[in-house]
Design a protein around this motif. Structure first.
Motif, PDB file in Angstrom:
ATOM      1  N   GLN A 128       0.834  -1.205   0.000  1.00  0.00           N
ATOM      2  CA  GLN A 128       0.000   0.000   0.000  1.00  0.00           C
ATOM      3  C   GLN A 128       0.868   1.254   0.000  1.00  0.00           C
ATOM      4  O   GLN A 128       1.142   1.863   1.034  1.00  0.00           O
ATOM      5  N   LYS A 130       0.366   4.327  -1.357  1.00  0.00           N
ATOM      6  CA  LYS A 130      -0.308   5.587  -1.014  1.00  0.00           C
ATOM      7  C   LYS A 130      -0.534   5.695   0.483  1.00  0.00           C
ATOM      8  O   LYS A 130      -0.388   6.780   1.065  1.00  0.00           O
ATOM      9  N   ASP A 131      -0.894   4.596   1.115  1.00  0.00           N
ATOM     10  CA  ASP A 131      -1.090   4.607   2.564  1.00  0.00           C
ATOM     11  C   ASP A 131       0.211   4.935   3.277  1.00  0.00           C
ATOM     12  O   ASP A 131       0.233   5.705   4.245  1.00  0.00           O
ATOM     13  N   GLN A 133       2.705   6.732   2.051  1.00  0.00           N
ATOM     14  CA  GLN A 133       2.977   8.151   1.837  1.00  0.00           C
ATOM     15  C   GLN A 133       2.175   9.027   2.789  1.00  0.00           C
ATOM     16  O   GLN A 133       2.700   9.964   3.386  1.00  0.00           O
ATOM     17  N   ASN A 134       0.919   8.731   2.913  1.00  0.00           N
ATOM     18  CA  ASN A 134       0.051   9.565   3.750  1.00  0.00           C
ATOM     19  C   ASN A 134       0.310   9.378   5.239  1.00  0.00           C
ATOM     20  O   ASN A 134       0.238  10.332   6.018  1.00  0.00           O
ATOM     21  N   ARG A 135       0.631   8.157   5.624  1.00  0.00           N
ATOM     22  CA  ARG A 135       0.748   7.835   7.041  1.00  0.00           C
ATOM     23  C   ARG A 135       2.115   8.159   7.630  1.00  0.00           C
ATOM     24  O   ARG A 135       2.217   8.584   8.785  1.00  0.00           O
ATOM     25  N   TYR A 136       3.168   7.966   6.825  1.00  0.00           N
ATOM     26  CA  TYR A 136       4.507   8.029   7.390  1.00  0.00           C
ATOM     27  C   TYR A 136       5.394   9.157   6.860  1.00  0.00           C
ATOM     28  O   TYR A 136       6.351   9.548   7.538  1.00  0.00           O
ATOM     29  N   ASN A 138       4.157  12.201   5.216  1.00  0.00           N
ATOM     30  CA  ASN A 138       3.444  13.465   4.981  1.00  0.00           C
ATOM     31  C   ASN A 138       3.194  13.752   3.506  1.00  0.00           C
ATOM     32  O   ASN A 138       3.244  14.908   3.064  1.00  0.00           O
ATOM     33  N   GLY A 139       2.927  12.701   2.737  1.00  0.00           N
ATOM     34  CA  GLY A 139       2.580  12.883   1.337  1.00  0.00           C
ATOM     35  C   GLY A 139       3.729  13.279   0.424  1.00  0.00           C
ATOM     36  O   GLY A 139       3.496  13.707  -0.713  1.00  0.00           O
ATOM     37  N   GLU A 140       4.963  13.147   0.897  1.00  0.00           N
ATOM     38  CA  GLU A 140       6.107  13.516   0.068  1.00  0.00           C
ATOM     39  C   GLU A 140       6.229  12.585  -1.144  1.00  0.00           C
ATOM     40  O   GLU A 140       5.804  11.437  -1.098  1.00  0.00           O
ATOM     41  N   ASP A 170       2.236   7.288  -8.883  1.00  0.00           N
ATOM     42  CA  ASP A 170       1.569   8.547  -8.561  1.00  0.00           C
ATOM     43  C   ASP A 170       2.420   9.289  -7.522  1.00  0.00           C
ATOM     44  O   ASP A 170       2.994   8.676  -6.618  1.00  0.00           O
ATOM     45  N   ASN A 171       2.461  10.598  -7.628  1.00  0.00           N
ATOM     46  CA  ASN A 171       3.264  11.400  -6.695  1.00  0.00           C
ATOM     47  C   ASN A 171       4.692  10.860  -6.627  1.00  0.00           C
ATOM     48  O   ASN A 171       5.245  10.613  -5.557  1.00  0.00           O
TER      49      ASN A 171
END
Length: 244
Positions: A128, A130-131, A133-136, A138-140, A170-171
């Motif tokens: 996962q 995307k999870d 990136q978002n969780r650990y 900060n979306g970097e 993505d990102n």
């Protein structure tokens, strides 16, 4: 496996072990190290690129280290002729670019491994991105470093398409590909064709033939670390920062 009970302890290796490394980092946020296996450290001494792994893993939170492209790499394995240094580094190293510019700079968080095996994490609870990136982090954005053990150019292309459709790119800030002994043309479809197509699709910097994977030596890449990549004129530099 009780992921929440894993100790904060280094795991390092490459090839098949990289599927464990990536799964641990994505699932728990713990950093893991993609670098030389234990068997590659049994010589009397190591080359500078390989030998820096201990210094990398000794860093504390907030500290950084810079690694450089190797002067030479090993063209093929020669286990019948052991030497004080495990690797026989004879071929000039040259990092190559798929881009309009002569040099590239890429900043982001490192993730990657052997594409043969990490692709199987797609669609599982352990892949996962995307999870993570978002969780650990900060979306970097992610810098993907990928190396290939056995896939021909067509198999690798299919794997990259799957990764793309799964949202792994993505990102993403850019992609790094290790040297490979199996990037042979299939019906005239070359690695340059593969990387050029990927560049046109993603519009991201792509550097290949870097020091990573089954054609040693290899830089120690830490999954989850912040990195600044510079490449141009056949040379490369990787600065890694251990951000808490």
């Amino acid at each position: 496996m009780h992921w929440d009970q894993l100790p904060a302890k280094w795991i390092m290796g490459y090839s098949d072990i990289s599927v464990l490394l990536l799964a641990v980092t994505l699932t728990t946020g713990l950093a893991t190290a993609h670098g030389a296996n234990l068997i590659d450290q049994r010589g009397e001494y190591a080359d500078q690129t390989t030998g820096i792994w201990e210094e990398v893993l000794s860093l504390k939170a907030g500290e950084s280290i810079t690694q450089y492209s190797s002067p030479y790499y090993q063209k093929e394995w020669d286990h019948d002729h052991p030497s004080p240094c495990i690797f026989h580094l004879t071929e000039p190293t040259s990092w190559k670019l798929i881009a309009q510019n002569e040099t590239v700079q890429i900043n982001g968080r490192l993730l990657g491994g052997c594409i043969d095996v990490i692709r199987h994490l797609i669609g599982t609870p352990y892949g996962q991105v995307k999870d993570f990136q978002n969780r650990y982090i900060n979306g970097e954005p992610i810098i993907w470093y990928l190396e290939n053990c056995e896939l021909n150019t067509v198999d690798m292309r299919r794997s990259l398409v799957q990764m793309k459709l799964a949202g792994w790119f993505d990102n993403c800030a850019g992609l790094l590909f290790g040297r490979s002994a199996v990037h042979l043309p299939v019906d005239h479809y070359t690695e340059e064709d593969l990387f050029s197509e990927l560049y046109e699709e993603l519009k991201l910097p792509i550097v290949y033939d870097i020091d990573c994977g089954h054609v040693p030596p290899q830089i120690t890449f830490v999954n989850g670390a912040y990195a600044e990549i510079e490449a141009g004129n056949g040379k490369g530099k990787v600065r890694e920062v251990f951000i808490p």
